[in-house]
Design an enzyme around this catalytic site. Structure first.
Site: not given
Length: 271
Positions: A150-152, A155
């Protein structure tokens, strides 16, 4: 103070205070936004004591009314010339174990909020003849990390949003930059994750937070669309096959998996 007002989100911890101080030292009045009121109040007072202009706004950037309050606080000081979208969350978790609410929460903080804050300030930047938006993302936007899907993903989305806006508005005086740091020493997200999980995450080549803060400030001065921070970060993103071999060899993937297991155990024990 001759510089325009700079809004910094996620100002209370990590690289946020360093970014705020860098802009204040450069002459910008700063509006500091975060959910931790006492911390940003203290930071604002430190900046004021050093001769700067600062205002703290205890706000949740995922709430529309709070986003409006942040922008209104900046307008009460002067023209909004800089927006630094720095706030982010980066859960380390097995993707299939996320709940829908957790997925939405990450998207709201990392992608929806910066998009909406940008939308709120672009019109007046156009009216003023220009402005700067800096989106702090991560090398993981280019080199996706397992257990941080989710972070990747969010971003990466923010990075593409930045590139699209730069193409759309550069000729009209608004420049949009993306700052992509690798591991950040001492106060970065990986440091907090290691403290919370008890798993040491490799931090080879980690840069000090003040170096990232300087890169954010420089991006507004040089109007650079993409700024990579950290030794070899640009090279690694341009050579992903080699990068992934080196990352795997460093033990980072195994450490992330172990951290995801620890966070699962923690969440289950709380439940």
């Amino acid at each position: 103070m001759s510089e325009s007002v700079a809004i910094i989100t996620g100002a209370s911890r990590g690289i946020g205070p360093h970014i705020a101080k860098a802009f204040a030292t450069a002459g910008h009045p700063v509006v500091l936004a975060a959910r931790t009121g006492p911390l940003i109040e203290t930071l604002a007072q430190q900046i004021i004591d050093a001769g700067g202009i600062a205002r703290a706004v205890d706000a949740d950037i995922t709430v529309a009314a709070d986003r409006a309050r942040i922008v209104d606080a900046a307008r009460s000081i002067g023209p909004v010339g800089v927006l630094v979208n720095n706030a982010a969350v980066g859960p380390i978790f097995h993707f299939h174990e996320h709940t829908t609410d957790q997925v939405v929460a990450v998207i709201d903080v990392n992608l929806t909020a910066p998009i909406e804050l940008t939308r709120l300030v672009v019109a007046e930047m156009l009216a003023a003849g220009g402005g700067q938006v800096v989106n702090v993302t991560t090398v993981a936007a280019k080199l996706a990390m397992p257990y941080m899907a989710l972070y990747s993903a969010t971003k990466a989305g923010l990075t593409q949003f930045s590139a699209a806006l730069e193409l759309e508005y550069a000729d009209r005086g608004i420049h949009v930059s993306t700052v992509l740091p690798g591991a950040i020493a001492e106060e970065g997200m990986s440091v907090r994750a290691a403290q919370e999980s008890g798993v040491d995450l490799p931090d080879d080549g980690a840069v000090r937070p003040e170096i990232v803060a300087r890169a954010v400030l420089d991006a507004t001065r040089r109007r650079t669309p993409e700024v990579f921070v950290g030794t070899g970060t640009r090279f690694m993103t341009n050579h992903p096959r080699l990068a992934y071999r080196l990352i795997r060899k460093s033990g980072a993937f195994a450490a992330l998996e172990q951290a995801a297991d620890r966070f699962r155990e923690r969440d289950h024990s709380v439940a």
